[in-house]
Design a protein around this motif. Sequence first.
Motif, PDB file in Angstrom:
ATOM      1  N   CYS A 105       0.807  -1.224   0.000  1.00 17.21           N
ATOM      2  CA  CYS A 105       0.000   0.000   0.000  1.00 17.21           C
ATOM      3  C   CYS A 105       0.840   1.274   0.000  1.00 17.21           C
ATOM      4  CB  CYS A 105      -0.985  -0.008   1.161  1.00 17.21           C
ATOM      5  SG  CYS A 105      -0.229  -0.005   2.812  1.00 17.21           S
ATOM      6  N   SER A 106       1.846   1.324   0.881  1.00 17.98           N
ATOM      7  CA  SER A 106       2.654   2.540   0.936  1.00 17.98           C
ATOM      8  C   SER A 106       3.573   2.655  -0.283  1.00 17.98           C
ATOM      9  CB  SER A 106       3.466   2.592   2.233  1.00 17.98           C
ATOM     10  OG  SER A 106       4.238   1.429   2.405  1.00 17.98           O
ATOM     11  N   GLY A 107       4.001   1.522  -0.824  1.00 20.30           N
ATOM     12  CA  GLY A 107       4.803   1.554  -2.046  1.00 20.30           C
ATOM     13  C   GLY A 107       4.018   2.124  -3.201  1.00 20.30           C
ATOM     14  N   PHE A 108       2.759   1.739  -3.313  1.00 20.57           N
ATOM     15  CA  PHE A 108       1.874   2.272  -4.360  1.00 20.57           C
ATOM     16  C   PHE A 108       1.725   3.784  -4.224  1.00 20.57           C
ATOM     17  CE2 PHE A 108      -2.680   3.463  -5.033  1.00 20.57           C
ATOM     18  CZ  PHE A 108      -2.652   3.536  -6.424  1.00 20.57           C
ATOM     19  N   VAL A 109       1.469   4.241  -3.000  1.00 20.55           N
ATOM     20  CA  VAL A 109       1.281   5.675  -2.776  1.00 20.55           C
ATOM     21  C   VAL A 109       2.561   6.448  -3.111  1.00 20.55           C
ATOM     22  CG1 VAL A 109       0.853   7.445  -1.014  1.00 20.55           C
ATOM     23  CG2 VAL A 109      -0.540   5.360  -1.060  1.00 20.55           C
ATOM     24  N   THR A 110       3.732   5.930  -2.674  1.00 24.32           N
ATOM     25  CA  THR A 110       4.982   6.645  -2.965  1.00 24.32           C
ATOM     26  C   THR A 110       5.218   6.773  -4.461  1.00 24.32           C
ATOM     27  OG1 THR A 110       6.317   4.612  -2.800  1.00 24.32           O
ATOM     28  CG2 THR A 110       6.095   5.941  -0.814  1.00 24.32           C
ATOM     29  N   ARG A 111       4.956   5.701  -5.212  1.00 21.46           N
ATOM     30  CA  ARG A 111       5.189   5.745  -6.659  1.00 21.46           C
ATOM     31  C   ARG A 111       4.220   6.684  -7.362  1.00 21.46           C
ATOM     32  NH1 ARG A 111       8.237   1.867  -9.296  1.00 21.46           N
ATOM     33  NH2 ARG A 111       7.738   3.182 -11.095  1.00 21.46           N
ATOM     34  N   VAL A 112       2.960   6.681  -6.959  1.00 20.84           N
ATOM     35  CA  VAL A 112       1.978   7.573  -7.590  1.00 20.84           C
ATOM     36  C   VAL A 112       2.356   9.029  -7.351  1.00 20.84           C
ATOM     37  CG1 VAL A 112      -0.409   8.406  -7.496  1.00 20.84           C
ATOM     38  CG2 VAL A 112       0.051   5.949  -7.579  1.00 20.84           C
ATOM     39  N   PHE A 113       2.741   9.359  -6.125  1.00 22.83           N
ATOM     40  CA  PHE A 113       3.093  10.755  -5.834  1.00 22.83           C
ATOM     41  C   PHE A 113       4.386  11.171  -6.531  1.00 22.83           C
ATOM     42  CE2 PHE A 113      -0.386  10.805  -3.063  1.00 22.83           C
ATOM     43  CZ  PHE A 113      -0.654  12.125  -2.738  1.00 22.83           C
ATOM     44  N   LYS A 114       5.317  10.253  -6.685  1.00 27.39           N
ATOM     45  CA  LYS A 114       6.551  10.560  -7.408  1.00 27.39           C
ATOM     46  C   LYS A 114       6.254  10.790  -8.891  1.00 27.39           C
ATOM     47  CE  LYS A 114      10.975  10.908  -8.166  1.00 27.39           C
ATOM     48  NZ  LYS A 114      11.703  12.126  -7.753  1.00 27.39           N
ATOM     49  N   ILE A 119       6.933  14.251  -6.018  1.00 24.79           N
ATOM     50  CA  ILE A 119       7.100  14.323  -4.565  1.00 24.79           C
ATOM     51  C   ILE A 119       7.590  12.980  -4.033  1.00 24.79           C
ATOM     52  CG2 ILE A 119       5.883  14.589  -2.368  1.00 24.79           C
ATOM     53  CD1 ILE A 119       4.003  16.547  -3.762  1.00 24.79           C
ATOM     54  N   ASN A 120       8.637  13.025  -3.216  1.00 27.59           N
ATOM     55  CA  ASN A 120       9.169  11.807  -2.603  1.00 27.59           C
ATOM     56  C   ASN A 120       8.561  11.619  -1.213  1.00 27.59           C
ATOM     57  OD1 ASN A 120      11.102  10.999  -4.653  1.00 27.59           O
ATOM     58  ND2 ASN A 120      12.265  12.820  -4.058  1.00 27.59           N
ATOM     59  N   LEU A 121       7.849  10.527  -1.045  1.00 34.08           N
ATOM     60  CA  LEU A 121       7.280  10.184   0.257  1.00 34.08           C
ATOM     61  C   LEU A 121       8.032   8.985   0.835  1.00 34.08           C
ATOM     62  CD1 LEU A 121       3.444  10.394  -0.544  1.00 34.08           C
ATOM     63  CD2 LEU A 121       4.873  12.117   0.564  1.00 34.08           C
ATOM     64  N   VAL A 122       8.040   8.878   2.150  1.00 33.18           N
ATOM     65  CA  VAL A 122       8.680   7.753   2.818  1.00 33.18           C
ATOM     66  C   VAL A 122       7.809   6.516   2.638  1.00 33.18           C
ATOM     67  CG1 VAL A 122       9.533   6.881   5.010  1.00 33.18           C
ATOM     68  CG2 VAL A 122       9.707   9.313   4.494  1.00 33.18           C
ATOM     69  N   HIS A 123       8.447   5.357   2.401  1.00 33.88           N
ATOM     70  CA  HIS A 123       7.724   4.107   2.168  1.00 33.88           C
ATOM     71  C   HIS A 123       7.241   3.529   3.501  1.00 33.88           C
ATOM     72  CE1 HIS A 123       7.543   0.185  -0.383  1.00 33.88           C
ATOM     73  NE2 HIS A 123       6.654   0.150   0.602  1.00 33.88           N
ATOM     74  N   SER A 124       6.301   4.243   4.139  1.00 36.90           N
ATOM     75  CA  SER A 124       5.743   3.803   5.420  1.00 36.90           C
ATOM     76  C   SER A 124       4.462   4.587   5.672  1.00 36.90           C
ATOM     77  CB  SER A 124       6.735   4.059   6.559  1.00 36.90           C
ATOM     78  OG  SER A 124       6.078   4.050   7.806  1.00 36.90           O
ATOM     79  N   SER A 125       3.360   3.879   5.873  1.00 35.08           N
ATOM     80  CA  SER A 125       2.079   4.560   6.088  1.00 35.08           C
ATOM     81  C   SER A 125       2.114   5.403   7.365  1.00 35.08           C
ATOM     82  CB  SER A 125       0.934   3.543   6.145  1.00 35.08           C
ATOM     83  OG  SER A 125       1.175   2.560   7.134  1.00 35.08           O
ATOM     84  N   ARG A 126       2.813   4.936   8.394  1.00 33.81           N
ATOM     85  CA  ARG A 126       2.882   5.694   9.647  1.00 33.81           C
ATOM     86  C   ARG A 126       3.685   6.975   9.473  1.00 33.81           C
ATOM     87  NH1 ARG A 126       4.275   0.443  13.450  1.00 33.81           N
ATOM     88  NH2 ARG A 126       2.729  -0.890  12.452  1.00 33.81           N
ATOM     89  N   SER A 127       4.788   6.891   8.724  1.00 33.28           N
ATOM     90  CA  SER A 127       5.587   8.095   8.469  1.00 33.28           C
ATOM     91  C   SER A 127       4.816   9.088   7.610  1.00 33.28           C
ATOM     92  CB  SER A 127       6.897   7.724   7.774  1.00 33.28           C
ATOM     93  OG  SER A 127       7.698   6.934   8.620  1.00 33.28           O
ATOM     94  N   MET A 128       4.082   8.571   6.633  1.00 32.36           N
ATOM     95  CA  MET A 128       3.258   9.452   5.798  1.00 32.36           C
ATOM     96  C   MET A 128       2.262  10.216   6.664  1.00 32.36           C
ATOM     97  SD  MET A 128       2.335   7.135   2.490  1.00 32.36           S
ATOM     98  CE  MET A 128       3.607   6.242   1.594  1.00 32.36           C
ATOM     99  N   PHE A 129       1.655   9.495   7.600  1.00 30.73           N
ATOM    100  CA  PHE A 129       0.650  10.113   8.465  1.00 30.73           C
ATOM    101  C   PHE A 129       1.240  11.265   9.262  1.00 30.73           C
ATOM    102  CE2 PHE A 129      -1.627  10.283  12.575  1.00 30.73           C
ATOM    103  CZ  PHE A 129      -2.883  10.642  12.092  1.00 30.73           C
ATOM    104  N   ASN A 130       2.501  11.134   9.656  1.00 30.91           N
ATOM    105  CA  ASN A 130       3.159  12.179  10.452  1.00 30.91           C
ATOM    106  C   ASN A 130       3.594  13.374   9.613  1.00 30.91           C
ATOM    107  OD1 ASN A 130       2.937  10.762  12.891  1.00 30.91           O
ATOM    108  ND2 ASN A 130       4.794   9.584  12.453  1.00 30.91           N
ATOM    109  N   ASN A 131       3.455  13.271   8.292  1.00 31.09           N
ATOM    110  CA  ASN A 131       3.923  14.350   7.416  1.00 31.09           C
ATOM    111  C   ASN A 131       2.836  14.932   6.524  1.00 31.09           C
ATOM    112  OD1 ASN A 131       7.030  14.529   7.755  1.00 31.09           O
ATOM    113  ND2 ASN A 131       6.627  12.339   7.627  1.00 31.09           N
TER     114      ASN A 131
END
Length: 201
Positions: A105-114, A119-131
Amino acid sequence: MKNTFLCCLAAVSLALSFFFDYAPESQVASAAGSPALAEASLLDLTSGDEGDRPTFRDSLAVGYYAQTLGIKADYDEDASLLRTVSEWMGTPYRFGSNTKKGTDCSGFVTRVFKEAYGINLVHSSRSMFNNVKRVAKDEMQTGDLVFFRRGPGQPIYHVGIYLKDGKFAHAATNGGVMVSSLSQAYYQRNFYAAGRVPNAE
């Protein structure tokens, strides 16, 4: 009688071959349902002299990808995001990965946003939530992130990308990249929060 039937069959076959040999590209694309052919005429999303206003081509692209994702989208919706999500549909689930051979799930989100925003997002749903900037559920917009947990005090375990009409795209363990509804009992029960990624536009 048999000869008459064969003659009719030959005539129909000839007519069909003529249609497929000479049909305009747009008709062939819609008849075949081929995203590759459709994309050839839809991916030029430049606005030219129109400035920041969406062009007719933008509207066609948004309509095509919205239909692919099963949502109703306005002509000024984010064509880049919808296109990118569409291209990932059906990718199988694979924990810890983020390629079209398999993604979590988080890998999918990181690739779509990139791919859609750079935008580079961290490959972690919890880290995404904090940002992300928190947004109310009734104020979610296309491109916001939706987070899930299995009860009060439990950690976030899943993330997806909100589309529209209560639907979101995500990589599910039991089906890979798909579109689901927040009104489905499972997601309604486990929905935790929504957030907006800075500079995602």
